[in-house]
Design a protein around this motif. Sequence first.
Motif, PDB file in Angstrom:
ATOM      1  N   GLU A 105       0.837  -1.192   0.000  1.00 59.82           N
ATOM      2  CA  GLU A 105       0.000   0.000   0.000  1.00 59.82           C
ATOM      3  C   GLU A 105       0.876   1.248   0.000  1.00 59.82           C
ATOM      4  O   GLU A 105       2.033   1.212   0.444  1.00 59.82           O
ATOM      5  CB  GLU A 105      -0.904   0.011   1.232  1.00 59.82           C
ATOM      6  CG  GLU A 105      -1.897  -1.139   1.283  1.00 59.82           C
ATOM      7  CD  GLU A 105      -2.646  -1.188   2.599  1.00 59.82           C
ATOM      8  OE1 GLU A 105      -3.501  -0.296   2.809  1.00 59.82           O
ATOM      9  OE2 GLU A 105      -2.375  -2.088   3.399  1.00 59.82           O
ATOM     10  N   PRO A 106       0.362   2.379  -0.486  1.00 55.33           N
ATOM     11  CA  PRO A 106       1.139   3.614  -0.449  1.00 55.33           C
ATOM     12  C   PRO A 106       1.564   3.959   0.976  1.00 55.33           C
ATOM     13  O   PRO A 106       0.765   3.883   1.905  1.00 55.33           O
ATOM     14  CB  PRO A 106       0.160   4.658  -1.005  1.00 55.33           C
ATOM     15  CG  PRO A 106      -0.781   3.873  -1.854  1.00 55.33           C
ATOM     16  CD  PRO A 106      -0.934   2.554  -1.165  1.00 55.33           C
ATOM     17  N   PHE A 107       2.827   4.299   1.144  1.00 56.30           N
ATOM     18  CA  PHE A 107       3.400   4.737   2.415  1.00 56.30           C
ATOM     19  C   PHE A 107       3.449   3.640   3.474  1.00 56.30           C
ATOM     20  O   PHE A 107       3.694   3.919   4.651  1.00 56.30           O
ATOM     21  CB  PHE A 107       2.651   5.956   2.978  1.00 56.30           C
ATOM     22  CG  PHE A 107       2.436   7.057   1.983  1.00 56.30           C
ATOM     23  CD1 PHE A 107       3.503   7.789   1.509  1.00 56.30           C
ATOM     24  CD2 PHE A 107       1.170   7.338   1.493  1.00 56.30           C
ATOM     25  CE1 PHE A 107       3.322   8.800   0.574  1.00 56.30           C
ATOM     26  CE2 PHE A 107       0.971   8.344   0.554  1.00 56.30           C
ATOM     27  CZ  PHE A 107       2.048   9.088   0.099  1.00 56.30           C
ATOM     28  N   GLU A 108       3.216   2.388   3.083  1.00 57.95           N
ATOM     29  CA  GLU A 108       3.173   1.313   4.070  1.00 57.95           C
ATOM     30  C   GLU A 108       4.514   1.113   4.766  1.00 57.95           C
ATOM     31  O   GLU A 108       4.562   0.713   5.938  1.00 57.95           O
ATOM     32  CB  GLU A 108       2.737   0.012   3.387  1.00 57.95           C
ATOM     33  CG  GLU A 108       2.522  -1.144   4.341  1.00 57.95           C
ATOM     34  CD  GLU A 108       1.936  -2.375   3.669  1.00 57.95           C
ATOM     35  OE1 GLU A 108       1.608  -3.332   4.376  1.00 57.95           O
ATOM     36  OE2 GLU A 108       1.796  -2.369   2.419  1.00 57.95           O
ATOM     37  N   ALA A 109       5.609   1.387   4.080  1.00 61.21           N
ATOM     38  CA  ALA A 109       6.923   1.200   4.697  1.00 61.21           C
ATOM     39  C   ALA A 109       7.177   2.203   5.809  1.00 61.21           C
ATOM     40  O   ALA A 109       7.941   1.930   6.739  1.00 61.21           O
ATOM     41  CB  ALA A 109       8.025   1.308   3.641  1.00 61.21           C
TER      42      ALA A 109
END
Length: 529
Positions: A67-71
């Motif tokens: 998902e976007p920005f999951e990291a």
Amino acid sequence: MLILSPHVKQAPRLIGALCVLSVLAGQAGGADGTKDDPALPIYPRTAQEQARINAVTAPTVDFTTPEPFEANQGGAGTVADTGDDTVFSLPPTTLPLNDRLDFELGHALFAKLWVSSPSSTKASDGLGPLFNARSCMRCHVKDGRGHPPEHPDDSRVSMFLRLSVPAPQTAALTEIEAYLADLDGPNATPRTRPAPGYGGQLQDFAITGHAAEGRMEIAYTEIPVTLADGEVVMLRRPNYTISNPGYGALPKDLQISPRVATPMIGLGLLEAIPAADLLAHADPEDENGDGISGRPNLVWSEREGAPMLGRFGWKAGEPRVEHQSAAAFHGDIGISTPLFPTTFGDCTVEQVACRTAPDGAGDVRGDEIDQSGLDLVTFYARNLAVPARRDVDDPEVLRGKEMFYTSGCASCHVPKFVTHRLEGATSTPQSFQLIWPYSDLLLHDMGPDLADNRPEGRATGREWRTPPLWGIGLTAQVSGATTYLHDGRARSLLEAVLWHGGEAQAARDAVTVMSKSDRAALIRFLESL
């Protein structure tokens, strides 16, 4: 204070209780119902912002790609993995330069070794007389997770025993106890009292001239669990006793709850999650029939003089980072603060020598740690950054993430929230951040195997707060050991899952029938957090 957003659907009893809370707190909330802590300088959310937040925090259904920005688990301030044991001790990358000195001063106080009174080091005396550790860092080593002693000579400093006895049914309740009891009606969980002669926790160290309260002893019984594919996992069931009691016979009705120190990362971000967003996941009557009945713990705030939503500690017994810090100074080290000004810590009325011993408070210094010192420690604790995820795009990790969702783990370990929009430069790291704590911070019945049978606030003896999972894959790197759950009984993440019961029984059972490859993928996912 606690006020519900119009979009939050709750059981009527919960709504009524929280409305009463908002009145008791005596604070006026914003029109959107998110102004839940008077200490937080909050900008109300607009309708457009709320719609964006609802979209970005919705559970994912696509497990083929990250998902976007999951990291960035800790939002924009997420820090890179250092590869060593300092990774939990870093400030967020977004902490303004002008605040770095306060962070370092707070760290120095967090690591400071206190000494007994009287002492020539007037800024450092006041320890005890009974205590569990000489500094915050002794329990939260490298700001990480505590562990139980693994052999007779192993340190017990990052774990202790909460103590209490059941309150007599005829005992007069305090105003807050009576209020909290009313929330659950006439059959409320009985209140507890500190153990006579021993107080609220077993303190296994003492300054010269005083006796320690005793020594925690742990014996384990091995229990085999056979998974559907024939793999056998050995669990260890702990049994706790207290040897060498120093202040008379232990009460026959003594209640014991073991607790290991919790990781310190991300506390300020958890504090900044709107109460309404947490309460949106509460379902105390299980009205949707999914078997998950998360409940908020409502606890007394010494700062506000009112009930607040509990967020911190194994049973969500602390409402704010400052309160948690001051309570630890008081109970663990025996240091007075403006919130807990008694200079003898947890000593009971029966421990006369402890209560009358010299202390480090004075006319010039005031409390043994004054408000400015407490503010610095709180600032440090509030701003310990969350490390970045690893291997978020690894196919096995993504498969494990799917297993995490489909088995029901995400029902309690809620993946993501957006924090309040906060005013002021010092609030930058916590303001309007998409974060991934994997917790709802609510209480859940975890079944008889994990029960400590000791209530705390509104939490029953079977209920525990959902612990955040961010950083859990770095446990060995930071702490040098891999032990999990409130008492460290689990030696692996799989063992921790297999101890789940109660509301988590269905998720636990789903893991036991997984194929070996799916189960390995689930563990890989957890290790990536």
